[in-house]
Motif scaffolding. Structure first.
Motif, PDB file in Angstrom:
ATOM      1  N   PRO A  89      14.558  47.632  66.355  1.00 23.18           N
ATOM      2  CA  PRO A  89      15.053  46.543  67.192  1.00 23.18           C
ATOM      3  C   PRO A  89      14.082  46.251  68.338  1.00 23.18           C
ATOM      4  CG  PRO A  89      16.245  48.564  67.701  1.00 23.18           C
ATOM      5  CD  PRO A  89      15.290  48.889  66.582  1.00 23.18           C
ATOM      6  N   THR A  90      14.118  45.003  68.823  1.00 22.09           N
ATOM      7  CA  THR A  90      13.212  44.619  69.906  1.00 22.09           C
ATOM      8  C   THR A  90      13.811  44.895  71.276  1.00 22.09           C
ATOM      9  OG1 THR A  90      14.057  42.343  69.824  1.00 22.09           O
ATOM     10  CG2 THR A  90      12.061  42.838  68.544  1.00 22.09           C
ATOM     11  N   ASN A  91      15.129  45.071  71.353  1.00 22.39           N
ATOM     12  CA  ASN A  91      15.723  45.407  72.647  1.00 22.39           C
ATOM     13  C   ASN A  91      15.477  46.886  72.958  1.00 22.39           C
ATOM     14  OD1 ASN A  91      17.539  45.650  70.428  1.00 22.39           O
ATOM     15  ND2 ASN A  91      19.275  45.870  71.803  1.00 22.39           N
ATOM     16  N   ASP A  92      15.724  47.246  74.184  1.00 25.40           N
ATOM     17  CA  ASP A  92      15.389  48.580  74.677  1.00 25.40           C
ATOM     18  C   ASP A  92      16.417  49.619  74.230  1.00 25.40           C
ATOM     19  OD1 ASP A  92      14.023  50.545  76.036  1.00 25.40           O
ATOM     20  OD2 ASP A  92      14.987  50.117  77.948  1.00 25.40           O
ATOM     21  N   VAL A  93      16.239  50.128  73.017  1.00 20.69           N
ATOM     22  CA  VAL A  93      17.083  51.213  72.516  1.00 20.69           C
ATOM     23  C   VAL A  93      16.153  52.338  72.076  1.00 20.69           C
ATOM     24  CG1 VAL A  93      18.996  49.752  71.802  1.00 20.69           C
ATOM     25  CG2 VAL A  93      17.188  50.216  70.192  1.00 20.69           C
ATOM     26  N   GLU A  94      16.496  53.529  72.465  1.00 20.56           N
ATOM     27  CA  GLU A  94      15.656  54.674  72.113  1.00 20.56           C
ATOM     28  C   GLU A  94      16.515  55.771  71.508  1.00 20.56           C
ATOM     29  OE1 GLU A  94      13.175  56.030  75.291  1.00 20.56           O
ATOM     30  OE2 GLU A  94      12.619  54.002  75.865  1.00 20.56           O
ATOM     31  N   GLY A  95      15.876  56.586  70.706  1.00 22.77           N
ATOM     32  CA  GLY A  95      16.545  57.759  70.155  1.00 22.77           C
ATOM     33  C   GLY A  95      17.461  57.488  68.979  1.00 22.77           C
ATOM     34  N   LEU A  96      17.369  56.297  68.383  1.00 18.38           N
ATOM     35  CA  LEU A  96      18.210  55.990  67.232  1.00 18.38           C
ATOM     36  C   LEU A  96      17.411  56.169  65.947  1.00 18.38           C
ATOM     37  CD1 LEU A  96      20.031  52.730  68.398  1.00 18.38           C
ATOM     38  CD2 LEU A  96      20.878  55.071  68.462  1.00 18.38           C
ATOM     39  N   GLY A  97      18.021  56.839  64.979  1.00 14.46           N
ATOM     40  CA  GLY A  97      17.402  56.980  63.675  1.00 14.46           C
ATOM     41  C   GLY A  97      18.002  55.988  62.697  1.00 14.46           C
ATOM     42  N   LEU A  98      17.245  55.674  61.654  1.00 13.65           N
ATOM     43  CA  LEU A  98      17.713  54.763  60.616  1.00 13.65           C
ATOM     44  C   LEU A  98      18.274  55.584  59.455  1.00 13.65           C
ATOM     45  CD1 LEU A  98      17.854  51.795  59.622  1.00 13.65           C
ATOM     46  CD2 LEU A  98      15.634  52.200  58.537  1.00 13.65           C
ATOM     47  N   TYR A  99      19.450  55.195  58.992  1.00 11.49           N
ATOM     48  CA  TYR A  99      20.143  55.905  57.919  1.00 11.49           C
ATOM     49  C   TYR A  99      20.605  54.890  56.878  1.00 11.49           C
ATOM     50  CZ  TYR A  99      20.408  59.692  61.326  1.00 11.49           C
ATOM     51  OH  TYR A  99      20.094  60.661  62.238  1.00 11.49           O
ATOM     52  N   VAL A 100      20.929  55.377  55.704  1.00 11.62           N
ATOM     53  CA  VAL A 100      21.475  54.505  54.672  1.00 11.62           C
ATOM     54  C   VAL A 100      22.669  55.186  54.025  1.00 11.62           C
ATOM     55  CG1 VAL A 100      19.950  55.343  52.833  1.00 11.62           C
ATOM     56  CG2 VAL A 100      20.936  53.059  52.661  1.00 11.62           C
ATOM     57  N   TRP A 101      23.666  54.381  53.687  1.00 10.79           N
ATOM     58  CA  TRP A 101      24.815  54.851  52.938  1.00 10.79           C
ATOM     59  C   TRP A 101      24.819  54.106  51.622  1.00 10.79           C
ATOM     60  CZ3 TRP A 101      30.258  52.666  52.937  1.00 10.79           C
ATOM     61  CH2 TRP A 101      31.123  53.481  52.197  1.00 10.79           C
ATOM     62  N   CYS A 102      24.656  54.803  50.533  1.00 15.74           N
ATOM     63  CA  CYS A 102      24.679  54.234  49.192  1.00 15.74           C
ATOM     64  C   CYS A 102      26.072  54.456  48.609  1.00 15.74           C
ATOM     65  CB  CYS A 102      23.626  54.913  48.306  1.00 15.74           C
ATOM     66  SG  CYS A 102      21.943  54.735  48.919  1.00 15.74           S
ATOM     67  N   THR A 103      26.711  53.379  48.199  1.00 12.10           N
ATOM     68  CA  THR A 103      28.083  53.480  47.696  1.00 12.10           C
ATOM     69  C   THR A 103      28.102  53.495  46.169  1.00 12.10           C
ATOM     70  OG1 THR A 103      28.582  51.132  47.421  1.00 12.10           O
ATOM     71  CG2 THR A 103      28.762  52.049  49.666  1.00 12.10           C
ATOM     72  N   HIS A 104      29.266  53.658  45.608  1.00  8.60           N
ATOM     73  CA  HIS A 104      29.432  53.615  44.160  1.00  8.60           C
ATOM     74  C   HIS A 104      29.834  52.227  43.671  1.00  8.60           C
ATOM     75  CE1 HIS A 104      33.470  54.417  45.731  1.00  8.60           C
ATOM     76  NE2 HIS A 104      33.914  53.800  44.659  1.00  8.60           N
ATOM     77  N   PHE A 105      29.944  51.241  44.568  1.00  6.24           N
ATOM     78  CA  PHE A 105      30.328  49.885  44.170  1.00  6.24           C
ATOM     79  C   PHE A 105      29.129  49.170  43.575  1.00  6.24           C
ATOM     80  CE2 PHE A 105      33.147  50.925  47.764  1.00  6.24           C
ATOM     81  CZ  PHE A 105      34.359  50.882  47.087  1.00  6.24           C
ATOM     82  N   GLN A 106      29.320  48.540  42.405  1.00  2.92           N
ATOM     83  CA  GLN A 106      28.235  47.864  41.720  1.00  2.92           C
ATOM     84  C   GLN A 106      28.676  46.483  41.259  1.00  2.92           C
ATOM     85  OE1 GLN A 106      27.573  50.776  38.588  1.00  2.92           O
ATOM     86  NE2 GLN A 106      25.715  51.460  39.637  1.00  2.92           N
ATOM     87  N   GLY A 107      27.705  45.656  40.878  1.00  2.00           N
ATOM     88  CA  GLY A 107      27.981  44.352  40.290  1.00  2.00           C
ATOM     89  C   GLY A 107      28.746  43.417  41.204  1.00  2.00           C
TER      90      GLY A 107
END
Length: 150
Positions: A68-86
């Motif tokens: 992000p371009t705003n002043d945020v520090e110490g945040l990590g990026l994560y992903v949640w992969c679900t079982h929903f498809q199609g």
């Protein structure tokens, strides 16, 4: 779950399965705070889609300091992969995108720290009756089609 910090981080995601996924940021792996970044669907596999994000998408923007371009520090990026498809995955994606402030889906470079989504969603405790919603949506679509043909 560990943050996505490098190409090596992507190896742990399924190479044979795709579907609905959510990219979010949070201060630490054990934190219940989740800031929505992007919601999407992977038609091929989660690993392939995340690699494309790492090459030139959302993940690359985070790694390069462009998001992000705003002043945020110490945040990590994560992903949640679900079982929903199609089709169910696409419908849920639309609902989530319209309900929560996914900055990258809306073309914004700032992370809204006032917007969060429920932590239990990424703890695999999603209790919303998606099957019932899907059935109701199918019934409504059939009824809409019938009414248009009359």
């Amino acid at each position: 779950q560990e943050p996505i910090e490098s190409e090596e981080s992507l190896v742990k995601y399924p190479g044979h399965l795709g579907g609905l996924y959510i990219l979010y940021m949070k201060p630490a792996p054990e934190s219940d705070v989740r800031y929505p970044v992007y919601v999407g669907t992977a038609g091929d596999s989660f690993r392939a889609r995340l690699r494309r994000h790492a090459e030139s998408g959302v993940i690359r923007a985070v790694w390069d300091g462009k998001f992000p371009t705003n002043d945020v520090e110490g945040l990590g990026l994560y992903v949640w992969c679900t079982h929903f498809q199609g089709e169910p995955a696409r419908k849920i994606k639309t609902i989530l995108r319209d309900t929560f402030d996914f900055a990258q889906n809306h073309g914004r470079e700032e992370l809204d720290l006032g917007a969060q989504y429920p932590a239990e969603w990424t703890n695999n405790q999603l209790s919303f009756p998606w099957d019932e919603l899907s059935k109701a949506d199918e019934e409504n679509s059939s009824e809409d089609a019938r009414m248009k043909s009359e």
